[in-house]
Design a protein around this motif. Structure first.
Motif, PDB file in Angstrom:
ATOM      1  N   GLY A   5      27.841  48.771  36.601  1.00 37.57           N
ATOM      2  CA  GLY A   5      28.723  48.768  37.754  1.00 37.57           C
ATOM      3  C   GLY A   5      28.056  48.024  38.892  1.00 37.57           C
ATOM      4  N   THR A   6      27.424  46.871  38.577  1.00 39.48           N
ATOM      5  CA  THR A   6      26.672  46.138  39.599  1.00 39.48           C
ATOM      6  C   THR A   6      27.589  45.792  40.765  1.00 39.48           C
ATOM      7  OG1 THR A   6      27.159  44.081  38.502  1.00 39.48           O
ATOM      8  CG2 THR A   6      25.079  45.113  37.942  1.00 39.48           C
ATOM      9  N   PRO A   7      27.106  45.991  41.993  1.00 38.07           N
ATOM     10  CA  PRO A   7      27.950  45.734  43.165  1.00 38.07           C
ATOM     11  C   PRO A   7      28.472  44.300  43.180  1.00 38.07           C
ATOM     12  CG  PRO A   7      25.903  46.837  43.795  1.00 38.07           C
ATOM     13  CD  PRO A   7      25.780  46.511  42.351  1.00 38.07           C
ATOM     14  N   ALA A   8      27.643  43.325  42.758  1.00 39.87           N
ATOM     15  CA  ALA A   8      28.082  41.926  42.816  1.00 39.87           C
ATOM     16  C   ALA A   8      29.279  41.699  41.892  1.00 39.87           C
ATOM     17  CB  ALA A   8      26.929  41.006  42.412  1.00 39.87           C
ATOM     18  N   LEU A   9      29.221  42.275  40.705  1.00 40.26           N
ATOM     19  CA  LEU A   9      30.328  42.116  39.746  1.00 40.26           C
ATOM     20  C   LEU A   9      31.577  42.808  40.285  1.00 40.26           C
ATOM     21  CD1 LEU A   9      30.998  40.926  36.980  1.00 40.26           C
ATOM     22  CD2 LEU A   9      30.116  43.005  35.912  1.00 40.26           C
ATOM     23  N   THR A  11      32.397  43.398  43.347  1.00 42.77           N
ATOM     24  CA  THR A  11      32.946  42.643  44.478  1.00 42.77           C
ATOM     25  C   THR A  11      33.683  41.403  43.981  1.00 42.77           C
ATOM     26  OG1 THR A  11      31.078  43.392  45.775  1.00 42.77           O
ATOM     27  CG2 THR A  11      32.330  41.553  46.678  1.00 42.77           C
ATOM     28  N   ALA A  12      33.048  40.669  43.076  1.00 50.04           N
ATOM     29  CA  ALA A  12      33.650  39.420  42.596  1.00 50.04           C
ATOM     30  C   ALA A  12      34.976  39.684  41.871  1.00 50.04           C
ATOM     31  CB  ALA A  12      32.671  38.704  41.666  1.00 50.04           C
ATOM     32  N   LEU A  13      35.021  40.764  41.086  1.00 54.87           N
ATOM     33  CA  LEU A  13      36.237  41.034  40.303  1.00 54.87           C
ATOM     34  C   LEU A  13      37.397  41.520  41.178  1.00 54.87           C
ATOM     35  CD1 LEU A  13      34.681  42.687  37.093  1.00 54.87           C
ATOM     36  CD2 LEU A  13      35.709  40.403  37.279  1.00 54.87           C
ATOM     37  N   GLN A  14      37.081  41.939  42.405  1.00 51.54           N
ATOM     38  CA  GLN A  14      38.147  42.409  43.305  1.00 51.54           C
ATOM     39  C   GLN A  14      39.196  41.340  43.574  1.00 51.54           C
ATOM     40  OE1 GLN A  14      36.367  43.867  46.918  1.00 51.54           O
ATOM     41  NE2 GLN A  14      35.846  45.839  45.976  1.00 51.54           N
ATOM     42  N   GLY A  15      38.772  40.058  43.548  1.00 53.98           N
ATOM     43  CA  GLY A  15      39.707  38.979  43.871  1.00 53.98           C
ATOM     44  C   GLY A  15      40.617  38.593  42.709  1.00 53.98           C
ATOM     45  N   ILE A  16      40.451  39.200  41.559  1.00 57.23           N
ATOM     46  CA  ILE A  16      41.235  38.810  40.372  1.00 57.23           C
ATOM     47  C   ILE A  16      42.632  39.409  40.425  1.00 57.23           C
ATOM     48  CG2 ILE A  16      41.355  39.048  37.842  1.00 57.23           C
ATOM     49  CD1 ILE A  16      39.173  37.115  38.887  1.00 57.23           C
ATOM     50  N   ARG A  17      43.635  38.553  40.178  1.00 55.33           N
ATOM     51  CA  ARG A  17      45.003  39.078  40.096  1.00 55.33           C
ATOM     52  C   ARG A  17      45.211  39.625  38.695  1.00 55.33           C
ATOM     53  NH1 ARG A  17      47.961  33.750  41.592  1.00 55.33           N
ATOM     54  NH2 ARG A  17      46.209  33.109  40.299  1.00 55.33           N
ATOM     55  N   GLY A  18      45.378  40.939  38.599  1.00 51.07           N
ATOM     56  CA  GLY A  18      45.523  41.598  37.305  1.00 51.07           C
ATOM     57  C   GLY A  18      44.877  42.959  37.374  1.00 51.07           C
ATOM     58  N   ALA A  19      44.899  43.676  36.264  1.00 52.90           N
ATOM     59  CA  ALA A  19      44.303  45.009  36.242  1.00 52.90           C
ATOM     60  C   ALA A  19      42.800  44.881  35.999  1.00 52.90           C
ATOM     61  CB  ALA A  19      44.952  45.837  35.146  1.00 52.90           C
ATOM     62  N   VAL A  20      42.022  45.494  36.864  1.00 49.45           N
ATOM     63  CA  VAL A  20      40.553  45.502  36.716  1.00 49.45           C
ATOM     64  C   VAL A  20      40.142  46.974  36.707  1.00 49.45           C
ATOM     65  CG1 VAL A  20      38.353  44.845  37.749  1.00 49.45           C
ATOM     66  CG2 VAL A  20      40.319  43.322  37.967  1.00 49.45           C
ATOM     67  N   ARG A  52      38.650  32.389  36.070  1.00 48.82           N
ATOM     68  CA  ARG A  52      37.797  32.879  37.166  1.00 48.82           C
ATOM     69  C   ARG A  52      36.886  34.005  36.671  1.00 48.82           C
ATOM     70  NH1 ARG A  52      34.681  31.867  40.496  1.00 48.82           N
ATOM     71  NH2 ARG A  52      34.250  33.353  42.118  1.00 48.82           N
ATOM     72  N   VAL A  53      37.421  34.902  35.834  1.00 44.17           N
ATOM     73  CA  VAL A  53      36.606  36.006  35.289  1.00 44.17           C
ATOM     74  C   VAL A  53      35.456  35.427  34.468  1.00 44.17           C
ATOM     75  CG1 VAL A  53      36.588  38.000  33.729  1.00 44.17           C
ATOM     76  CG2 VAL A  53      38.556  37.614  35.237  1.00 44.17           C
ATOM     77  N   VAL A  54      35.758  34.402  33.679  1.00 43.20           N
ATOM     78  CA  VAL A  54      34.719  33.769  32.850  1.00 43.20           C
ATOM     79  C   VAL A  54      33.657  33.150  33.752  1.00 43.20           C
ATOM     80  CG1 VAL A  54      34.276  31.997  31.100  1.00 43.20           C
ATOM     81  CG2 VAL A  54      36.387  33.356  30.991  1.00 43.20           C
ATOM     82  N   ALA A  55      34.103  32.476  34.818  1.00 38.06           N
ATOM     83  CA  ALA A  55      33.153  31.838  35.752  1.00 38.06           C
ATOM     84  C   ALA A  55      32.278  32.893  36.441  1.00 38.06           C
ATOM     85  CB  ALA A  55      33.917  31.016  36.786  1.00 38.06           C
ATOM     86  N   ILE A  56      32.882  34.000  36.835  1.00 38.48           N
ATOM     87  CA  ILE A  56      32.128  35.074  37.514  1.00 38.48           C
ATOM     88  C   ILE A  56      31.034  35.599  36.584  1.00 38.48           C
ATOM     89  CG2 ILE A  56      32.317  37.500  38.264  1.00 38.48           C
ATOM     90  CD1 ILE A  56      35.131  36.724  39.408  1.00 38.48           C
TER      91      ILE A  56
END
Ligand code: FAD
Ligand code: EPU
Length: 301
Positions: A5-9, A11-20, A52-56
């Motif tokens: 549950g790394t904070p960086a991951l 935070t980055a996944l928050q911008g994804i449109r979809g279910a996270v 974007r998820v792949v890039a993150i």
């Protein structure tokens, strides 16, 4: 909560449109109904978000696994770390004459139904394979009648750094039960099909399904064939000829109907499955001197 549950991951996944979601059980997404949790489970709504998820994951060095229909997967009881990317929302089918383009998350049965109704033949060679299009391409899924790459004319993929590209099939090296994608992730696949009557296509589909239903335990929990067929022989024949049909570990048993199918009869674990794989391999090696190679994909081992 799982460890990744790394904070960086997060935070980055928050911008994804979809279910996270975090800490999601993977067993319900697999045909076998076995396996632990994913640290992160992401279901993007659009291709750009998938990329974007792949890039993150690339930027942060987080492990990523791509989930299709889960019909060729054994997930470890301890689950998988990092991100599982599920492309089920990318399921659009677009027709342009005899060319049909399907999203990676479209199921093969629904694509077959659509193309059959449109009088477009070819994909009925893949009858009875419970895959999504992305998984079928990644595995070059097939039957004795043909393989996924036979009619493939173009793939839209995401490279591991998150770049989207359109490539012809020549860019890949497909072989028996392996799409040879070199790590590329399928977003869309375009197939060139032939005109035929829906009835003729349906008749071939029905005959194929009938043959499969008579020889494979299609209604039970499995991954299809566990092992690849060795050149010139069949793993199922070799396992049966090694008296393998009575073998079991816990709730996972070798099928009576087809010995290259292992069944989860309820409550089976990945540990049971892998123990049975080892037992059957060693039995076939001892009796026939053949080393069976896995077809099933293993996650988290
Ligand atoms: P998954 O099982 O989810 O994943 C399989 C692999 O593909 C994984 O490595 C995954 O990371 C990768 N993957 C998934 N989606 C993508 C993507 N978009 N981009 C890149 N990689 C991706 N197989 C046959 O070949 N012929 C058969 O006749 C056959 N019959 C079967 C019958 C039954 C009852 C069952 C349960 C399975 C059968 N299988 C058969 C096995 C299975 O259906 C195929 O291997 C299929 O291609 C897996 O597709 P999937 O979408 O379920 O992929
Ligand atoms: N056989 C046995 N005992 C068994 C099973 C099979 O003796 O328990 C014998 C059969 O009698 C036959 C031979 O083995 O002589 C081959 O069997 P079958 O016709 O059932 O086909 P297969 O080679 O076992 C392959 C694919 C299947 C695909 C079918 C039909 C592999 C590993 N398996 O099975 O694909 O559906 O042909 O096209 O290539 C899969 O990959 O997951 C899968 C199910």
């Amino acid at each position: 909560m799982s460890s990744d549950g790394t904070p960086a991951l997060a935070t980055a996944l928050q911008g994804i449109r979809g279910a996270v979601r975090q800490d999601v059980a993977l067993a319900p997404f697999t045909h076998l109904r076995i396996g632990g949790n994913a640290d992160w489970f992401v279901e993007p709504y659009a291709e750009e978000d998938a990329a974007r998820v792949v890039a993150i994951c690339h930027e942060l060095g987080a492990p990523i696994h791509i989930l299709g229909g889960g019909s060729n997967l054994v997930v470890a009881d301890s689950g998988v770390r990092g991100v599982v990317l599920y492309l089920g929302n990318l399921n659009r089918i677009v027709r342009d004459g005899s060319r049909v383009t399907a999203g990676a998350g479209c199921t093969l049965p629904s694509l077959l139904r659509t193309t059959k109704d449109a009088g477009l033949a070819g994909l009925e060679r893949l009858t009875g394979i419970p895959a999504q299009v992305g998984g079928a391409v990644a595995m070059n899924a097939g039957t004795r009648d043909g393989e996924t790459f036979d009619q493939l004319v173009s793939l839209t993929v995401v490279e591991r750094d998150g770049t989207i590209a359109v490539r012809g099939p020549d860019a890949f090296s497909p072989s028996y039960r392996n799409g040879g994608l070199g790590g590329a992730i399928v977003l869309q696949a375009a197939f060139e099909l032939e005109n035929d009557s829906p009835q003729a296509i349906f008749d071939r589909f029905s005959a194929s399904l009938k043959a499969r239903n008579a020889t494979q335990p299609v209604t039970q929990r499995s991954v299809g064939c566990v092992f690849q067929n060795p050149a010139g022989d069949a793993a199922g024949r070799l396992i049966e000829a090694s008296d393998g049909k009575s073998m079991a570990r816990g709730a996972v048993t070798v099928s009576d109907l087809h010995a290259n199918y292992f069944l989860n009869n309820g409550g089976g674990s990945a540990a049971d499955f892998m123990a049975l794989v080892a037992d059957v391999r060693s039995r076939v090696r001892d009796r026939h001197g053949v080393e069976l190679e896995l077809e099933v994909q293993l996650w988290g081992f």
